[in-house]
Design an enzyme around this catalytic site. Structure first.
Site, PDB file in Angstrom:
ATOM      1  N   ASP A   1     -15.244  66.621  28.553  1.00 24.69           N
ATOM      2  CA  ASP A   1     -15.533  65.341  27.906  1.00 24.69           C
ATOM      3  C   ASP A   1     -16.418  65.593  26.686  1.00 24.69           C
ATOM      4  O   ASP A   1     -17.041  66.656  26.566  1.00 24.69           O
ATOM      5  CB  ASP A   1     -16.235  64.422  28.902  1.00 24.69           C
ATOM      6  CG  ASP A   1     -16.665  63.113  28.277  1.00 24.69           C
ATOM      7  OD1 ASP A   1     -15.800  62.413  27.719  1.00 24.69           O
ATOM      8  OD2 ASP A   1     -17.874  62.796  28.329  1.00 24.69           O
TER       9      ASP A   1
ATOM     10  N   LYS B   1      -8.622  58.352  30.779  1.00 31.78           N
ATOM     11  CA  LYS B   1      -9.466  58.486  31.962  1.00 31.78           C
ATOM     12  C   LYS B   1     -10.037  57.122  32.374  1.00 31.78           C
ATOM     13  O   LYS B   1     -10.383  56.329  31.498  1.00 31.78           O
ATOM     14  CB  LYS B   1     -10.622  59.443  31.661  1.00 31.78           C
ATOM     15  CG  LYS B   1     -10.203  60.845  31.267  1.00 31.78           C
ATOM     16  CD  LYS B   1     -11.389  61.714  30.853  1.00 31.78           C
ATOM     17  CE  LYS B   1     -12.036  61.257  29.574  1.00 31.78           C
ATOM     18  NZ  LYS B   1     -13.134  62.139  29.107  1.00 31.78           N
TER      19      LYS B   1
ATOM     20  N   ASP C   1     -18.626  62.724  24.485  1.00 32.57           N
ATOM     21  CA  ASP C   1     -19.876  61.964  24.389  1.00 32.57           C
ATOM     22  C   ASP C   1     -20.590  61.932  25.745  1.00 32.57           C
ATOM     23  O   ASP C   1     -20.029  61.482  26.739  1.00 32.57           O
ATOM     24  CB  ASP C   1     -19.613  60.542  23.898  1.00 32.57           C
ATOM     25  CG  ASP C   1     -20.843  59.933  23.239  1.00 32.57           C
ATOM     26  OD1 ASP C   1     -21.916  60.563  23.280  1.00 32.57           O
ATOM     27  OD2 ASP C   1     -20.734  58.832  22.681  1.00 32.57           O
TER      28      ASP C   1
ATOM     29  N   ASP D   1     -19.808  63.897  32.135  1.00 31.25           N
ATOM     30  CA  ASP D   1     -21.088  63.292  32.492  1.00 31.25           C
ATOM     31  C   ASP D   1     -20.931  61.956  33.204  1.00 31.25           C
ATOM     32  O   ASP D   1     -21.909  61.401  33.704  1.00 31.25           O
ATOM     33  CB  ASP D   1     -21.930  63.054  31.232  1.00 31.25           C
ATOM     34  CG  ASP D   1     -21.332  61.938  30.378  1.00 31.25           C
ATOM     35  OD1 ASP D   1     -20.213  62.137  29.842  1.00 31.25           O
ATOM     36  OD2 ASP D   1     -21.946  60.863  30.270  1.00 31.25           O
TER      37      ASP D   1
END
Length: 261
Positions: free
Chosen positions: A11, A185, A13, A210
């Site tokens: 991922d 996602k 950000d 995250d």
């Protein structure tokens, strides 16, 4: 016990950077992947940017240097999916979205059309208007296949949590009384397409992110191992309440050991 992985889905950000803030451990992690020759792909729900823009942002703002082939956006995944299900002659699309999404479809040979499109694609569009929603609604009610790029309700910004692509998609779902096919996602279509591009098996790949609700859930649903790094959205307290835990949990990507090192 940590196992060896031949490929990494990562991922952006919250994992590689936090908005405009750098995450130094992420830069070191990417450089370790490059040093060991380990395949990796940034799998992001962003549809507004082209891969070249993502590469430029990483280089200019975060001193992370990668190739366009290392970037797989929900825009690319959506175009790949529609190209895969389109029947002969179905080449007209109506898009609520920005350049990253529009260009992905043009590159696949689709034509943009407001009149009787075969597919209506709804993604993030900061200049969306009532008329765009009206065209999308009428087209879907007229038989066009309804595709949503990703279900994100919000996107983080300096101003706060702004409306995400999912909020636009759900407005069209409400006006048409039809559910979209979601690509990004935590759905698995983007994961399947990324795996196909990487040419590896599920057992060979690790999803790094995250956000439990998007990154980790996507990995779990797709049936691949997951690594949650606590540098972004999710917290240990929140994740402890989930029915299925990530395969691995760390506080920093510096903690992760590549078996080839």
């Amino acid at each position: 016990m940590q196992k060896h992985y031949d490929g990494y889905f990562i991922d952006l950000d919250g994992t590689v950077y936090a908005g405009k803030r750098r995450i130094p451990a992420a830069k070191r992690f990417v450089e370790r992947l490059q040093h060991t020759g380990t395949d990796f792909m940034f799998v992001t729900n962003n549809t507004t940017k082209l891969p070249v823009d993502v590469v430029d942002n990483l280089a200019n703002n975060h001193d992370i240097h990668v190739k366009e082939s290392n970037v797989y956006t929900a825009g690319l995944a959506t175009a790949d999916y529609v190209a895969g299900i389109a029947k002969p002659g179905q080449n007209k699309v109506y898009i609520i979205g920005e350049i990253g999404l529009i260009q992905a479809f043009l590159d696949k040979g689709f034509q943009l059309s407001e009149r009787q499109p075969d597919f209506v694609i709804v993604g993030l569009d900061s200049d969306v208007t009532y008329n765009k929603f009206a065209i999308a609604t009428l087209a879907i009610r007229g038989g066009a296949t309804f595709i949503g790029t990703n279900p994100d309700s919000n996107i983080p910004n300096e101003r706060g949590m702004l409306p995400g692509a999912g909020s636009l998609v759900e407005m069209v779902a409400y006006t048409t009384q039809q559910r979209p096919i979601y690509i990004g996602k935590p759905e698995t279509i983007i994961m399947a397409n990324a795996l196909k591009r990487m040419r590896l098996k599920k057992s060979q790949v690790l999803m790094v992110g995250d956000n439990y609700k998007t990154d980790i859930t996507a990995g779990i649903r797709f049936g691949i191992d997951t690594l949650l790094v606590y540098t972004g959205l999710s917290t240990r307290e929140q994740v402890a309440k989930e029915a299925i835990a990530p395969t691995y949990e760390i506080d920093s990507l510096d903690e992760w050991t590549l078996t080839d090192e």
